[in-house]
Design a protein around this motif. Structure first.
Motif, PDB file in Angstrom:
ATOM      1  N   PHE A 162      87.792  14.964  48.202  1.00  0.00           N
ATOM      2  CA  PHE A 162      89.000  15.297  48.971  1.00  0.00           C
ATOM      3  C   PHE A 162      88.780  16.710  49.514  1.00  0.00           C
ATOM      4  CE2 PHE A 162      90.642  11.547  47.108  1.00  0.00           C
ATOM      5  CZ  PHE A 162      91.671  11.132  47.945  1.00  0.00           C
ATOM      6  N   TRP A 169      97.280  20.907  48.115  1.00  0.00           N
ATOM      7  CA  TRP A 169      98.178  20.681  46.971  1.00  0.00           C
ATOM      8  C   TRP A 169      98.345  21.952  46.161  1.00  0.00           C
ATOM      9  CZ3 TRP A 169      94.913  16.097  44.791  1.00  0.00           C
ATOM     10  CH2 TRP A 169      94.995  15.006  45.674  1.00  0.00           C
ATOM     11  N   PHE A 466     100.265  15.747  39.589  1.00  0.00           N
ATOM     12  CA  PHE A 466      99.004  15.008  39.587  1.00  0.00           C
ATOM     13  C   PHE A 466      98.052  15.626  38.563  1.00  0.00           C
ATOM     14  CE2 PHE A 466      94.716  14.044  41.012  1.00  0.00           C
ATOM     15  CZ  PHE A 466      94.803  12.666  41.164  1.00  0.00           C
TER      16      PHE A 466
END
Ligand code: UN1
Length: 510
Positions: A162, A169, A466
């Motif tokens: 990613f 994030w 997360f």
């Protein structure tokens, strides 16, 4: 040259360090060349940053923190709002670059940019909601409360799978919290990071954001990663990557009492009950296992299937896998792109070899593809395998599209397989039986950070925290109240009375 490279203002040779708008001139004798796993094409070169640039980035970040931490949080949120808009405007080109540099499908590349946009929106709202508690004091005329203060410099170490979203994030939340961020992207996908930095630079310039609020640095592990993890000026390191890397980073930070958010390996399983709705389950399993060519932390690696449906599921999966189109991920007709590099292909082949040695079987796929369109040697056919949960290779996270089928008879047995690995990121059950579902979600159910019912293991939304347990590292980033990790909690007691009573009933009369 690809048009998106031009739109994203990537140069043939880029610098490896930026303090926001300014790029530092790095030593051109330390150059790295980035080629695409898609077709081997040259994407660009980077002059790697070294110790000198590291010191400059750190010093600038330290100065920036002095200014940024006193800016009202909603004003910081306004900068993040504008960053979200720039990402909206450039979603396609950045998604294309992510797809070309990393190899994930264009859909997923753009999906990744969408996650960045979403976390910007979330952070803008959050910038007006950084609130603490008031707490009842045991002393008269006293008020007790909890306030949250900016922490300082946050190091964000991201992985290749990613290349841009993980930064967002962390960075967007950290920024509204009043922290300044230094981004160390993966050495495999630094150009997506450099392009992102170019995009946000416009916002930083227009708003006169001090240099050092959003920095980026890319260079050799020893020069950059080791320095930043050991640097006492960096109170928080958020690192995504392998468990091996996490152990090194975690130890180095603990040594200096630095804080960490570690998002490491996963070994995620789906439990497929005999009472599952297969219309939902099958596409979710296939996407979970082959999406991003099996290179998500949340990829479905194990499918724990009820004995009574095991054979028919194996056949259905083989049929589904036979229809997968593997090829250039920028072509929207393809489902599966390449692995990140030949080393990853080798690791996959080794894992399949070990599986056979340990008693397992490859029932479909696994081979390296060759011929037209596959000249890079980075394309593989996703594999379906039969295995037992305790095989050493099944216990490991192999970052490739290998799905292990494991048979179970009772739900207790299924949950014990699900939990019977060292990692604890994501988990799922497909069932229409509410007893099975509730057991899976109970204290004796899944031990993972993410537990899903009737959806797959990957594709978590940014609104939730997360992260995962055990060897996944225990850190949480992104939504919910993860922001608290990026701030300093302070318990405050105010005495508005005319005496000084001590707590715990202690008398101390002078
Ligand atoms: C990762 O692979 O590091 O849940 C993160 C998902 C994504 C995040 C994956 N939102 O699949």
């Amino acid at each position: 040259m690809q048009e998106f490279l031009h739109l994203l203002r990537l140069e043939p040779v880029n610098q490896g360090a930026s303090t926001g708008v300014n790029w530092l001139t790095c030593d051109s004798s330390k150059q790295t060349t980035i080629t695409s796993p898609v077709d081997g094409g040259l994407i660009g070169k980077i002059n790697k940053a070294g110790a000198k640039e590291y010191d400059q980035v750190l010093a600038t970040a330290e100065k920036a923190f002095q200014l940024w931490r006193v800016m009202p949080a909603p004003k910081r949120g306004e900068i993040v709002r504008q960053i979200g808009n720039v990402l909206r405007e450039n979603k396609r080109s950045l998604g294309q670059l992510v797809s070309y540099e990393m190899g994930k499908s264009l859909q997923e590349g753009m999906g990744e940019v969408q996650e960045m946009i979403d976390i910007c929106d979330f952070s803008v709202g959050l910038s007006r909601q950084l609130y603490g508690l008031t707490i009842a004091s045991e002393r008269p005329n006293h008020r007790m409360m909890e306030t949250w203060q900016p922490l300082g410099i946050v190091g964000v170490v991201t992985s290749f799978n990613f290349p841009v979203a993980v930064w967002a994030w962390n960075a967007m939340i950290a920024a509204v919290c009043g922290d300044v961020v230094i981004w160390k992207p993966s050495h495999k996908t630094p150009l997506s990071a450099i392009a992102t930095q170019n995009l946000i630079a416009d916002v930083l310039k227009e708003n006169n954001v001090p240099e050092g609020v959003f920095s980026l640095i890319t260079g050799d592990t020893r020069e950059i990663s080791e320095r930043i993890t050991q640097d006492h000026r960096v109170p928080l390191i958020s690192a995504t990557g392998s468990t091996r890397m996490g152990k090194i980073v975690g130890k180095a930070c603990a040594e200096r009492f630095g804080r960490t958010i570690l998002e490491l390996g996963g070994n995620n399983a789906i439990i497929l009950s005999q009472e599952a709705d297969l219309k939902l389950a099958l596409p979710a399993i296939v996407f979970g296992a082959v999406g991003t060519a099996g290179q998500r932390c949340t990829t479905t690696r194990r499918l724990i299937v009820h004995d009574s449906i095991y054979e028919s599921i194996r056949e259905k999966l083989v049929t589904a896998y036979s229809t997968l189109r593997i090829g250039n991920p920028l072509d929207e007709n393809n489902h599966v792109g390449p692995l990140i590099d030949k080393e990853a292909v080798h690791t996959m082949q080794e894992a399949l070899k070990k599986l056979k040695e340990q008693g397992g079987k490859v029932v479909f796929g696994g081979e390296v593809l060759s011929g037209k369109g596959y000249e890079t040697g980075t394309y593989v056919r996703p594999a379906i395998c039969e295995a037992k949960n305790d095989y050493p290779i099944v216990q490991e996270e192999t970052f490739a599209p290998i799905l292990y089928l494991i048979r179970y008879k009772t739900i207790d047995e299924a949950i014990s397989y699900q939990n019977g690995v060292a990692q604890g990121l994501s988990s799922a059950i497909f069932t229409n039986n509410m007893r099975e579902m509730e057991q899976f979600l109970s204290p004796v159910g899944s031990d993972c950070g993410i537990a899903n019912v009737n959806i797959g293991t990957s594709g978590a939304e940014i609104g939730g925290a997360f992260g995962g347990e055990k060897e996944t590292g225990g850190g949480h980033e992104s939504g919910s109240d993860s922001w608290k990790m990026y701030m300093r909690r302070q318990t405050v007691t105010i005495n508005y009375g005319s005496t000084v009573p001590l707590a715990q009933g202690i008398k101390f009369d002078l």
